[in-house]
Scaffold this active site. Structure first.
Site, PDB file in Angstrom:
ATOM      1  N   TYR A 192       8.109   0.862   0.622  1.00 28.27           N
ATOM      2  CA  TYR A 192       7.969  -0.357  -0.497  1.00 28.27           C
ATOM      3  C   TYR A 192       6.483  -0.498  -1.066  1.00 28.27           C
ATOM      4  O   TYR A 192       6.027   0.628  -1.321  1.00 28.27           O
ATOM      5  CB  TYR A 192       8.305  -1.579   0.156  1.00 28.27           C
ATOM      6  N   ARG A 238      10.232  -5.477 -15.845  1.00 23.05           N
ATOM      7  CA  ARG A 238       8.780  -5.609 -15.256  1.00 23.05           C
ATOM      8  C   ARG A 238       8.428  -5.241 -13.792  1.00 23.05           C
ATOM      9  O   ARG A 238       8.909  -6.052 -12.850  1.00 23.05           O
ATOM     10  CB  ARG A 238       8.467  -7.306 -15.466  1.00 23.05           C
ATOM     11  N   LYS A 261      13.997  -2.684  -1.530  1.00 18.88           N
ATOM     12  CA  LYS A 261      14.104  -3.857  -1.037  1.00 18.88           C
ATOM     13  C   LYS A 261      15.241  -3.861   0.030  1.00 18.88           C
ATOM     14  O   LYS A 261      15.079  -4.545   0.926  1.00 18.88           O
ATOM     15  CB  LYS A 261      14.539  -4.794  -2.299  1.00 18.88           C
ATOM     16  N   GLU A 289      15.810  -9.118  -9.112  1.00 16.15           N
ATOM     17  CA  GLU A 289      14.295  -8.311  -8.856  1.00 16.15           C
ATOM     18  C   GLU A 289      13.800  -7.970 -10.046  1.00 16.15           C
ATOM     19  O   GLU A 289      14.342  -7.176 -10.924  1.00 16.15           O
ATOM     20  CB  GLU A 289      14.480  -7.421  -7.714  1.00 16.15           C
ATOM     21  N   ASP A 290      12.604  -8.316 -10.394  1.00 15.69           N
ATOM     22  CA  ASP A 290      11.804  -7.607 -11.487  1.00 15.69           C
ATOM     23  C   ASP A 290      12.214  -7.648 -12.586  1.00 15.69           C
ATOM     24  O   ASP A 290      12.182  -6.446 -13.309  1.00 15.69           O
ATOM     25  CB  ASP A 290      11.456  -6.182 -11.157  1.00 15.69           C
ATOM     26  N   ASP A 331      13.558 -13.211  -6.044  1.00 13.39           N
ATOM     27  CA  ASP A 331      12.634 -13.119  -4.883  1.00 13.39           C
ATOM     28  C   ASP A 331      11.172 -13.295  -5.620  1.00 13.39           C
ATOM     29  O   ASP A 331      10.292 -13.839  -5.362  1.00 13.39           O
ATOM     30  CB  ASP A 331      12.832 -11.784  -4.243  1.00 13.39           C
ATOM     31  N   ASP A 332      10.941 -12.872  -6.935  1.00 15.65           N
ATOM     32  CA  ASP A 332       9.440 -13.065  -7.430  1.00 15.65           C
ATOM     33  C   ASP A 332       9.281 -14.425  -7.752  1.00 15.65           C
ATOM     34  O   ASP A 332       8.224 -14.725  -7.446  1.00 15.65           O
ATOM     35  CB  ASP A 332       9.702 -12.267  -9.048  1.00 15.65           C
ATOM     36  N   ASN A 349      -1.304  -8.546  -7.177  1.00 18.01           N
ATOM     37  CA  ASN A 349      -1.078  -6.970  -6.535  1.00 18.01           C
ATOM     38  C   ASN A 349      -1.257  -6.104  -7.794  1.00 18.01           C
ATOM     39  O   ASN A 349      -1.040  -6.449  -8.901  1.00 18.01           O
ATOM     40  CB  ASN A 349       0.339  -7.017  -5.815  1.00 18.01           C
TER      41      ASN A 349
HETATM   42  P1  NAD Z   1       3.914 -13.117 -14.540  1.00 15.55           P
HETATM   43  O1  NAD Z   1       3.695 -11.996 -15.647  1.00 15.55           O
HETATM   44  O2  NAD Z   1       5.296 -13.970 -14.791  1.00 15.55           O
HETATM   45  O3  NAD Z   1       2.576 -14.132 -14.936  1.00 15.55           O
HETATM   46  C1  NAD Z   1       1.324 -13.723 -15.225  1.00 15.55           C
HETATM   47  C2  NAD Z   1       0.547 -15.103 -15.730  1.00 15.55           C
HETATM   48  O4  NAD Z   1      -0.967 -14.813 -15.533  1.00 15.55           O
HETATM   49  C3  NAD Z   1       0.954 -15.635 -16.783  1.00 15.55           C
HETATM   50  O5  NAD Z   1       1.342 -17.230 -16.949  1.00 15.55           O
HETATM   51  C4  NAD Z   1      -0.194 -15.436 -17.884  1.00 15.55           C
HETATM   52  O6  NAD Z   1      -0.426 -16.145 -18.897  1.00 15.55           O
HETATM   53  C5  NAD Z   1      -1.456 -15.475 -16.820  1.00 15.55           C
HETATM   54  N1  NAD Z   1      -2.492 -14.649 -17.276  1.00 15.55           N
HETATM   55  C6  NAD Z   1      -2.600 -13.344 -17.867  1.00 15.55           C
HETATM   56  N2  NAD Z   1      -3.749 -13.159 -18.153  1.00 15.55           N
HETATM   57  C7  NAD Z   1      -4.560 -14.385 -17.780  1.00 15.55           C
HETATM   58  C8  NAD Z   1      -6.105 -14.768 -17.857  1.00 15.55           C
HETATM   59  N3  NAD Z   1      -6.832 -13.955 -18.563  1.00 15.55           N
HETATM   60  N4  NAD Z   1      -6.248 -15.788 -17.337  1.00 15.55           N
HETATM   61  C9  NAD Z   1      -5.566 -16.896 -16.936  1.00 15.55           C
HETATM   62  N5  NAD Z   1      -4.063 -16.470 -16.759  1.00 15.55           N
HETATM   63  C10 NAD Z   1      -3.662 -15.396 -17.265  1.00 15.55           C
HETATM   64  O7  NAD Z   1       3.322 -12.371 -13.346  1.00 15.55           O
HETATM   65  P2  NAD Z   1       3.831 -12.819 -11.934  1.00 15.55           P
HETATM   66  O8  NAD Z   1       5.215 -12.567 -11.388  1.00 15.55           O
HETATM   67  O9  NAD Z   1       3.618 -14.231 -11.799  1.00 15.55           O
HETATM   68  O10 NAD Z   1       2.890 -12.085 -11.000  1.00 15.55           O
HETATM   69  C11 NAD Z   1       1.373 -12.350 -11.358  1.00 15.55           C
HETATM   70  C12 NAD Z   1       0.689 -11.602 -10.025  1.00 15.55           C
HETATM   71  O11 NAD Z   1       1.092 -12.210  -8.821  1.00 15.55           O
HETATM   72  C13 NAD Z   1       0.959 -10.133  -9.961  1.00 15.55           C
HETATM   73  O12 NAD Z   1      -0.198  -9.172  -9.819  1.00 15.55           O
HETATM   74  C14 NAD Z   1       1.899  -9.906  -8.897  1.00 15.55           C
HETATM   75  O13 NAD Z   1       1.580  -8.651  -8.137  1.00 15.55           O
HETATM   76  C15 NAD Z   1       1.277 -10.998  -8.095  1.00 15.55           C
HETATM   77  N6  NAD Z   1       2.230 -11.457  -6.828  1.00 15.55           N
HETATM   78  C16 NAD Z   1       1.954 -11.415  -5.801  1.00 15.55           C
HETATM   79  C17 NAD Z   1       2.862 -11.949  -4.764  1.00 15.55           C
HETATM   80  C18 NAD Z   1       2.566 -12.173  -3.324  1.00 15.55           C
HETATM   81  O14 NAD Z   1       1.607 -11.934  -2.972  1.00 15.55           O
HETATM   82  N7  NAD Z   1       3.609 -12.121  -2.303  1.00 15.55           N
HETATM   83  C19 NAD Z   1       4.159 -12.083  -5.131  1.00 15.55           C
HETATM   84  C20 NAD Z   1       4.768 -12.055  -6.464  1.00 15.55           C
HETATM   85  C21 NAD Z   1       3.729 -11.735  -7.310  1.00 15.55           C
END
Ligand code: NAD
Length: 600
Positions: free
Chosen positions: A138, A191, A209, A281-282, A304-305, A446
């Site tokens: 994964y 995505r 997954k 997913e994604d 899940d996201d 991540n």
């Molecule tokens: P997403 O694309 O849905 O959201 C990203 C957000 O970041 C948007 O609201 C965007 O406007 C904002 N953003 C972008 N540039 C910015 C900046 N310069 N300043 C402030 N905000 C900004 O993505 P997501 O699914 O919410 O994932 C975001 C991050 O979280 C990814 O890196 C992902 O790997 C991580 N994530 C971690 C976990 C975990 O730790 N378990 C789970 C899911 C996602």
């Protein structure tokens, strides 16, 4: 494609259904479960399996672990090297093989080969070596595997349904050779992780997954179906890639896309029943939220996201509350990012605070979000605030800079999920340490290269007082003579256990409270000693116990609230759930009772 049972018997089949007249498959009818056809384990239909199938079929294969008696009985004596091995010896060999490879992608390819050869051995290797193997099957390796999917592609795994199948999705589903699918993970590849649009090559994600469904929660592999919905890709580079395995066209969107997804959902229910779990997913941000709203009360589905992330992050926050002897409603939360992860977490925090006694408005007031255009406020001049974000908009002047927002709000919890590396600057971290005795700092983005700060930076800026968790793993940090073990909020703590609970109880819908119950169950599994060492999650190698406990808690909740449909209610839920789990140990191989006569 031939049905598996048909392939085993050498029979012609259409859409996975055996055609030969008079054939009866072995159908089990376990208490509280619908009857189903099973081709694995003890329930293999003996007269449909030829000896050689025991070697060729990954589900039956034991490699050199077939005993002499089995080899003779099955008619495979001489087809294997003369040495006999135990499964333990095979596991050791596999681990040695994995470590021989320098590159993670090659380790991934080896493990996929093992899955294609000997399923039980693959799952034993994965289940008993979670910390070492999970990052290989994964994240992060699966991301690389998706990018190189066309190059490393060997054997098909999962179902590819394209936009050209619109109007015939049910027929494609019928080609899947298993009759008892209970869980589907589906992506349209728009995505993939933090890697963007990978189109059909996103298949690596559902496959990975679902491997974790089995390895971490004991859901039987033949009950899991990975699916890619290929509607094209907007990734031009990929479309021009000679190895790309998907449709080389731009993404179909709008009404045609929506009708396609609708048809898919209906076809799944028609083929496998209304209790089939469908994990999204994604998908792209807009579609992910839209489909969750659209389908959550019509199908057995979750995202899940959004929801899994929310649950694991809230579990970390609840564990932090235990450490700080406080309640969520005592805190002010500031999120960097307002996407799937942040909004999911924020909404679940609201629910948890409502449970503590706050009104919805009071709970929303405690949560602030910053997106790429700054603080989410009403009447924001640059980039209005719409959709789910609007619920958290404040009557405040617009602010762009995160450091200024931190100084103004003095939050007690700072949560990053915007994939903006190093966004938590030394000054921001220092401010958090000044405003709070023990600031909560979660850098969830991540992979590691996208994290808002490292564990070391968070601990150093706060003299080791930060209550820290991250999305990607960080090494322990020693500060002031004390070693701290940063928590890793991995979704794998949540989604396998949720799936197990849902499947065992036959829940029709997966409400938001399921994810709060899962978060509570997970947070309860962190001991005081672990909290003291900086951990907010139990060690990864206990994750199978975590999944089981989450499933048991969800089952209790489902029966208490009338959401379960598996009846009669089992007397002891844990015993019942344990009895459903996949066993990756080899059993006695089934002897073909009557060798199947060749068909004319
Ligand atoms: P997403 O694309 O849905 O959201 C990203 C957000 O970041 C948007 O609201 C965007 O406007 C904002 N953003 C972008 N540039 C910015 C900046 N310069 N300043 C402030 N905000 C900004 O993505 P997501 O699914 O919410 O994932 C975001 C991050 O979280 C990814 O890196 C992902 O790997 C991580 N994530 C971690 C976990 C975990 O730790 N378990 C789970 C899911 C996602």
């Amino acid at each position: 494609m031939l049905g598996l049972s048909a392939r085993l018997a050498g029979l012609p089949a259409v859409g996975g259904r055996v055609l030969a007249g008079g054939l009866s498959c072995h159908v089990t009818d376990r208490p509280g479960r619908r009857p189903y056809h099973e081709v694995t384990g003890e329930n293999v239909c003996p007269n449909m399996v030829r000896g050689i199938d025991n070697v060729r079929e990954p589900r039956l294969n034991k490699g050199m672990a077939f005993t002499l008696e089995e080899r003779q009985r099955l008619g495979i004596h001489g087809l294997l090297p003369p040495r006999f091995k135990t499964q333990d010896e095979q596991v050791d060999l596999c681990i040695k093989n994995v470590s021989r490879y320098q590159e993670d992608l090659n380790k991934f390819i080896y493990l996929m080969g093992l899955q294609d050869r000997n399923e039980r051995l693959f799952y034993r290797v994965l289940s008993e070596n979670v910390e070492q193997m999970m990052p290989l099957v994964y994240t992060p390796t699966v991301g690389l595997a998706c990018q190189k999917f066309g190059l490393i592609y060997r054997r098909p795994r999962g179902l590819f349904i394209t936009i050209h199948d619109k109007g015939h999705i049910y027929d494609v589903l019928k080609n899947w050779p298993e009759h008892d699918v209970r869980a589907i993970v589906v992506t349209d590849g728009e995505r993939i992780l933090g890697l963007g649009d990978l189109g059909a090559q996103g298949m690596g994600i559902p496959v990975g997954k679902l491997s974790l469904y089995t390895a971490l929660a004991g859901i039987k592999p033949h009950q899991c179906l990975p699916i890619v919905l290929d509607v094209g890709t907007n990734n031009k580079e990929l479309r021009q890639d000679e190895f790309y395995i998907g449709l080389k066209q731009e993404r179909v969107s709008g009404a045609e896309y929506d009708e396609f997804i609708d048809e898919f959902m209906q076809a799944v229910v028609r083929r496998y029943g209304q209790n089939t779990l469908i994990q999204f997913e994604d998908f792209g941000n807009q579609n992910a939220f839209r489909f969750l709203e659209k389908y959550r009360n019509k199908y057995c589905t979750f995202n899940d996201d959004i929801q899994g992330t929310a649950s694991v992050a809230v579990a970390g926050l609840l564990a932090a509350m235990k450490k700080l002897h406080s309640r969520l409603s005592d805190h002010t939360f500031l999120f960097l990012g307002a996407g799937e992860a942040s909004l999911g977490i924020a909404n679940l925090c609201v629910m948890a605070m409502e449970q503590e006694g706050l009104s919805s408005a009071e709970a929303h007031d405690k949560i602030f979000l910053v997106d790429s255009r700054g603080l989410i406020v009403n009447n924001r001049p640059e980039g209005g605030v719409t959709g789910h974000k609007a619920e958290f908009a404040k009557d405040m002047p617009p602010m762009k800079n995160l450091g200024d927002v931190v100084k103004k709000l003095k939050p007690s919890a700072l949560i990053g999920a915007a994939a903006q590396p190093q966004a938590f600057t030394a000054e921001i971290l220092k401010d958090m340490g000044e405003f709070n005795k023990e600031p909560i700092i979660f850098a969830l983005s991540n992979p590691t290269s996208k994290a808002e700060c490292t564990a070391q930076q968070a601990y150093e800026a706060t003299q080791g007082r930060a209550v820290f968790a991250s999305g990607s793993p960080f090494d322990p940090v020693t500060i002031g003579g004390k070693t701290l073990y940063p928590g890793q909020g991995n979704n794998a703590y949540i989604f396998p256990g949720v799936a197990l609970g849902v499947l065992c109880t036959g829940m029709h819908h997966i409400g938001e409270e399921v994810f709060l119950r899962a978060a509570e169950a997970l947070s309860r599994m962190v001991s005081d000693a672990e909290l003291d060492a900086g951990r907010l999650y139990p060690p990864l190698n206990t994750i199978r116990d975590v999944s089981l406990q989450i499933a048991v808690q969800l089952a209790e909740h489902a029966y208490r609230t009338g959401k379960a449909s598996t009846y009669p209610q089992p007397d002891d839920l844990e015993t019942f759930i344990r009895s459903q789990l996949y066993d990756y140990h080899y059993g006695v191989s089934v002897q073909p009772v009557h060798p199947w006569p060749a068909l004319q």
